[in-house]
Design a protein around this motif. Structure first.
Motif, PDB file in Angstrom:
ATOM      1  N   TYR A 182      -1.064   0.451 -11.424  1.00 48.27           N
ATOM      2  CA  TYR A 182       0.404   0.369 -11.418  1.00 48.27           C
ATOM      3  C   TYR A 182       0.866  -1.049 -11.089  1.00 48.27           C
ATOM      4  CZ  TYR A 182       5.203   1.267  -9.844  1.00 48.27           C
ATOM      5  OH  TYR A 182       6.549   1.228  -9.666  1.00 48.27           O
ATOM      6  N   CYS A 183       0.230  -1.679 -10.116  1.00 47.34           N
ATOM      7  CA  CYS A 183       0.576  -3.053  -9.753  1.00 47.34           C
ATOM      8  C   CYS A 183       0.310  -4.001 -10.926  1.00 47.34           C
ATOM      9  CB  CYS A 183      -0.230  -3.492  -8.533  1.00 47.34           C
ATOM     10  SG  CYS A 183       0.138  -5.152  -7.949  1.00 47.34           S
ATOM     11  N   THR A 197      -3.548  -1.961  -7.685  1.00 46.31           N
ATOM     12  CA  THR A 197      -3.681  -0.702  -8.427  1.00 46.31           C
ATOM     13  C   THR A 197      -3.340  -0.967  -9.893  1.00 46.31           C
ATOM     14  OG1 THR A 197      -1.381  -0.108  -8.031  1.00 46.31           O
ATOM     15  CG2 THR A 197      -3.013   0.671  -6.410  1.00 46.31           C
ATOM     16  N   LYS A 205      -4.590  -0.952  -3.189  1.00 39.93           N
ATOM     17  CA  LYS A 205      -5.542   0.009  -2.623  1.00 39.93           C
ATOM     18  C   LYS A 205      -6.334  -0.731  -1.547  1.00 39.93           C
ATOM     19  CE  LYS A 205      -9.413   2.981  -3.624  1.00 39.93           C
ATOM     20  NZ  LYS A 205     -10.699   2.906  -4.255  1.00 39.93           N
ATOM     21  N   GLU A 254       0.839  -1.202   0.000  1.00 34.91           N
ATOM     22  CA  GLU A 254       0.000   0.000   0.000  1.00 34.91           C
ATOM     23  C   GLU A 254       0.874   1.252   0.000  1.00 34.91           C
ATOM     24  OE1 GLU A 254      -3.846   1.846   2.376  1.00 34.91           O
ATOM     25  OE2 GLU A 254      -2.663   0.282   3.348  1.00 34.91           O
ATOM     26  N   LYS A 267       2.176   2.076  -3.403  1.00 34.38           N
ATOM     27  CA  LYS A 267       1.142   2.333  -4.415  1.00 34.38           C
ATOM     28  C   LYS A 267       0.840   1.123  -5.299  1.00 34.38           C
ATOM     29  CE  LYS A 267       2.297   7.265  -4.633  1.00 34.38           C
ATOM     30  NZ  LYS A 267       1.833   7.532  -3.355  1.00 34.38           N
ATOM     31  N   GLU A 294      -7.223  -4.324  -3.333  1.00 33.03           N
ATOM     32  CA  GLU A 294      -7.216  -4.541  -4.775  1.00 33.03           C
ATOM     33  C   GLU A 294      -5.923  -3.998  -5.356  1.00 33.03           C
ATOM     34  OE1 GLU A 294      -9.915  -1.998  -7.230  1.00 33.03           O
ATOM     35  OE2 GLU A 294     -10.652  -1.407  -5.263  1.00 33.03           O
TER      36      GLU A 294
END
Length: 113
Positions: free
Chosen positions: A87-88, A85, A69, A63, A66, A83
């Protein structure tokens, strides 16, 4: 014309990537999230051997970076969902490539000479 590569920059980028995926649990947690597991216990059950404490640590770290979320719903009892992101999710192709390579590698080393 030869392309000049910046070895120092490449090494730093590789080190950043290895730091990101380093450790035993980061990739399995990302994989679990990307496979649709959202609640803490679902994620935990999907990763054999991970402890509650380690999963909590990984999710907090993700988290902060980033990658995840975290949403708290004020139900009774309180519901927390995680969940990946966007980006992930960009890491998904790399994970799939690693899975494919691992499958091929296993077949290669198990193949009789």
């Amino acid at each position: 014309m030869a392309i000049t590569r910046n070895q120092e920059e490449e090494l730093k980028a590789l080190q950043d990537t290895l730091y990101f995926i380093g450790g035993k649990w980061r990739i399995p947690v990302i994989n679990s999230l990307c496979n649709g597991n959202r609640r803490f216990r679902e994620i935990e059950r999907s990763i054999p051997g991970i402890t509650t404490r380690m999963l909590s640590k990984e999710l907090k770290d993700m988290e902060l970076n980033k990658l995840v979320k975290r949403t708290v719903y004020a139900d009774t009892p309180v519901l927390v969902a995680y969940e990946p992101t966007a980006y992930c999710r960009t890491f998904g192709e790399i994970i799939q490539s690693m899975i494919n390579w691992g499958r091929k590698h296993r077949k290669t080393i198990l193949r009789k000479s």
